[in-house]
Design an enzyme around this catalytic site. Structure first.
Site, PDB file in Angstrom:
ATOM      1  N   SER A 101      23.126  38.063 -47.253  1.00  0.00           N
ATOM      2  CA  SER A 101      24.502  39.233 -47.039  1.00  0.00           C
ATOM      3  C   SER A 101      24.698  39.434 -45.692  1.00  0.00           C
ATOM      4  O   SER A 101      24.014  39.316 -45.220  1.00  0.00           O
ATOM      5  CB  SER A 101      23.586  40.499 -47.804  1.00  0.00           C
ATOM      6  N   LYS A 176      29.156  41.896 -52.729  1.00  0.00           N
ATOM      7  CA  LYS A 176      28.008  43.122 -52.045  1.00  0.00           C
ATOM      8  C   LYS A 176      27.931  43.951 -51.379  1.00  0.00           C
ATOM      9  O   LYS A 176      27.226  44.649 -51.442  1.00  0.00           O
ATOM     10  CB  LYS A 176      27.313  41.263 -51.649  1.00  0.00           C
ATOM     11  N   LYS A 244      21.823  46.300 -41.562  1.00  0.00           N
ATOM     12  CA  LYS A 244      22.721  45.543 -41.457  1.00  0.00           C
ATOM     13  C   LYS A 244      24.152  45.631 -42.559  1.00  0.00           C
ATOM     14  O   LYS A 244      25.536  44.892 -42.294  1.00  0.00           O
ATOM     15  CB  LYS A 244      22.653  44.070 -41.277  1.00  0.00           C
TER      16      LYS A 244
HETATM   17  P1  NAD Z   1      13.346  37.923 -44.588  1.00  0.00           P
HETATM   18  O1  NAD Z   1      14.006  38.743 -43.327  1.00  0.00           O
HETATM   19  O2  NAD Z   1      11.928  37.768 -45.557  1.00  0.00           O
HETATM   20  O3  NAD Z   1      13.828  36.024 -44.639  1.00  0.00           O
HETATM   21  C1  NAD Z   1      14.878  35.495 -43.449  1.00  0.00           C
HETATM   22  C2  NAD Z   1      14.104  34.538 -43.951  1.00  0.00           C
HETATM   23  O4  NAD Z   1      15.120  33.807 -43.030  1.00  0.00           O
HETATM   24  C3  NAD Z   1      13.388  34.263 -42.804  1.00  0.00           C
HETATM   25  O5  NAD Z   1      11.527  33.598 -43.773  1.00  0.00           O
HETATM   26  C4  NAD Z   1      13.053  33.572 -41.474  1.00  0.00           C
HETATM   27  O6  NAD Z   1      12.220  33.381 -40.577  1.00  0.00           O
HETATM   28  C5  NAD Z   1      14.175  32.836 -42.157  1.00  0.00           C
HETATM   29  N1  NAD Z   1      15.327  32.203 -40.210  1.00  0.00           N
HETATM   30  C6  NAD Z   1      15.650  33.915 -39.954  1.00  0.00           C
HETATM   31  N2  NAD Z   1      16.921  32.756 -38.739  1.00  0.00           N
HETATM   32  C7  NAD Z   1      16.335  30.891 -39.234  1.00  0.00           C
HETATM   33  C8  NAD Z   1      17.206  30.276 -38.888  1.00  0.00           C
HETATM   34  N3  NAD Z   1      18.001  30.321 -37.738  1.00  0.00           N
HETATM   35  N4  NAD Z   1      17.134  28.907 -39.512  1.00  0.00           N
HETATM   36  C9  NAD Z   1      15.864  28.710 -40.334  1.00  0.00           C
HETATM   37  N5  NAD Z   1      15.427  30.030 -40.898  1.00  0.00           N
HETATM   38  C10 NAD Z   1      15.616  31.146 -40.794  1.00  0.00           C
HETATM   39  O7  NAD Z   1      14.974  38.174 -45.337  1.00  0.00           O
HETATM   40  P2  NAD Z   1      15.313  38.501 -46.856  1.00  0.00           P
HETATM   41  O8  NAD Z   1      14.610  39.985 -48.061  1.00  0.00           O
HETATM   42  O9  NAD Z   1      14.550  37.144 -48.015  1.00  0.00           O
HETATM   43  O10 NAD Z   1      16.684  38.731 -46.917  1.00  0.00           O
HETATM   44  C11 NAD Z   1      17.290  37.361 -47.159  1.00  0.00           C
HETATM   45  C12 NAD Z   1      19.179  37.942 -47.119  1.00  0.00           C
HETATM   46  O11 NAD Z   1      19.318  38.562 -48.401  1.00  0.00           O
HETATM   47  C13 NAD Z   1      19.314  39.141 -46.228  1.00  0.00           C
HETATM   48  O12 NAD Z   1      21.026  38.960 -46.375  1.00  0.00           O
HETATM   49  C14 NAD Z   1      19.623  40.269 -47.355  1.00  0.00           C
HETATM   50  O13 NAD Z   1      19.995  41.450 -46.839  1.00  0.00           O
HETATM   51  C15 NAD Z   1      19.454  39.291 -48.696  1.00  0.00           C
HETATM   52  N6  NAD Z   1      19.041  40.246 -49.336  1.00  0.00           N
HETATM   53  C16 NAD Z   1      17.499  40.937 -49.875  1.00  0.00           C
HETATM   54  C17 NAD Z   1      17.050  41.276 -51.028  1.00  0.00           C
HETATM   55  C18 NAD Z   1      15.278  41.716 -50.993  1.00  0.00           C
HETATM   56  O14 NAD Z   1      15.575  42.981 -51.495  1.00  0.00           O
HETATM   57  N7  NAD Z   1      14.892  41.631 -49.610  1.00  0.00           N
HETATM   58  C19 NAD Z   1      17.875  41.699 -51.945  1.00  0.00           C
HETATM   59  C20 NAD Z   1      19.244  41.563 -52.094  1.00  0.00           C
HETATM   60  C21 NAD Z   1      19.812  40.451 -50.943  1.00  0.00           C
END
Ligand code: NAD
Length: 310
Positions: A101, A176, A244
């Protein structure tokens, strides 16, 4: 590069959402090449049959389809356009699907850069949370061309159930942002109601039961009931990521000439969570901001109600 009829897929970002999404692609029979800056989730997926690559460019070179699930706009920019970024390997026929997102503006900019290399990039953010990611029942909102959507559809089908092509590049991120406005404001409304009820001496669990039986019923209270009533805020969805999303909403509103007064208030409350060191708590922990101000804990009032105030 394929296993049977299933195209090989690159997957970058193996966090709360990305790990189960990549796992569902493996289970659907795809060869999956994974990358994350943190080692543990990479090891976990490799143990389940995935392959690893050291940089986003290597992932993109090894597969014709890339899925990314990263925290924020700067992370997506770094993975695609930074050193050893995925766009260095972009070529005609290569398709990237960013499911993070992020700001619609950044999604559009990266799609233009992919197109300059003869490739295509879709924005395909999701809702449905970690539970939807694990179950493969996410709701996915896609921005991009018809041809890109048609090609992505079967892959998205391994991760989600409701898959909607909402419009051209950036449109998925706009949808979104709208989704996140509703979720944030509803969490805040539920939190206000339960803090009020608890401080006025009524069992918040009883109030929650009543709310769910009438017009006030909401998915937010259904899914986050145990968090709010139990005072437990393991994420789920980290408050700093919702913060964010609200900033992206306020930026989009400025560009579009729209007022978002309730969103602006909740953005400040989520900022309060982050300043208090609770940014990695679940977003339902927003209730703690109101609890602090009211001088009570909703969880302490469950089963009995708090002492009525004068
Ligand atoms: P998270 O922080 O658990 O996971 C993000 C992952 O990305 C981590 O493993 C991190 O190490 C990796 N990462 C960060 N920078 C990186 C890079 N430069 N290279 C490689 N890997 C990298 O986050 P999440 O909860 O999985 O959310 C991910 C996205 O999905 C976000 O944009 C969030 O807003 C969206 N989202 C989350 C949810 C939820 O319920 N958690 C629901 C819908 C949407």
């Amino acid at each position: 590069m394929t296993s049977g009829q299933h195209p090989a897929i690159g997957f970058i970002g193996l966090g709360i959402m990305g790990r189960p999404m990549a796992r569902n692609l493996l289970r659907a029979g795809h060869r999956v090449v994974v990358h994350d800056v943190v080692a543990a989730p990479v090891e976990e997926l490799v143990g389940e049959g995935a392959e690893r690559a050291e940089t986003p460019r290597d992932v993109a070179a090894a597969t014709d389809l890339l899925v990314t699930m990263l925290p924020d706009s700067p992370d997506v920019e770094a993975v695609y356009a930074g050193p050893a970024g995925a766009l260095e390997a972009a070529r005609p026929g290569w398709l990237a699907i960013d499911m993070s997102s992020i700001a619609p503006r950044v999604a559009r900019e990266l799609a233009v850069r992919a197109a300059a290399a003869g490739a295509e990039m879709l924005d395909a953010p999701v809702s449905g949370g970690d539970k939807g990611a694990i179950a493969g029942t996410l709701s996915i909102m896609v921005g991009g061309s018809d041809a890109g959507f048609d090609r992505a559809r079967p892959i998205l089908g391994a991760m989600g159930r409701t898959i909607v092509h909402v419009g051209p590049s950036g449109a998925g991120q706009v949808a979104k942002v709208c989704n996140q406005v509703v979720v944030a404001v509803v969490i805040e409304a539920v939190a206000e109601a339960l803090v009020l009820g608890a401080k006025a001496g009524v069992d918040p669990a009883a109030i929650a039961d009543v709310l769910q039986g009438g017009l006030a019923a909401t998915k937010v209270l259904e899914v986050r009931r145990e968090n709010i009533l139990g005072g437990r805020f393991e994420p789920g969805f980290r408050a700093r990521l919702h913060l964010k999303d609200l900033r992206n909403a306020l930026e989009l509103a400025r560009e579009a000439g729209v007022l978002l007064p309730a969103t602006a208030e909740v953005e400040q409350m989520m900022q309060r969570m982050r300043i208090a060191g609770r940014g990695d708590d679940d977003h339902s922990g927003l209730v703690t901001v109101l609890e602090d101000l009211a001088g009570i804990r909703v969880c302490d009032a469950v089963g009995r109600g708090a002492t009525p105030t004068a």
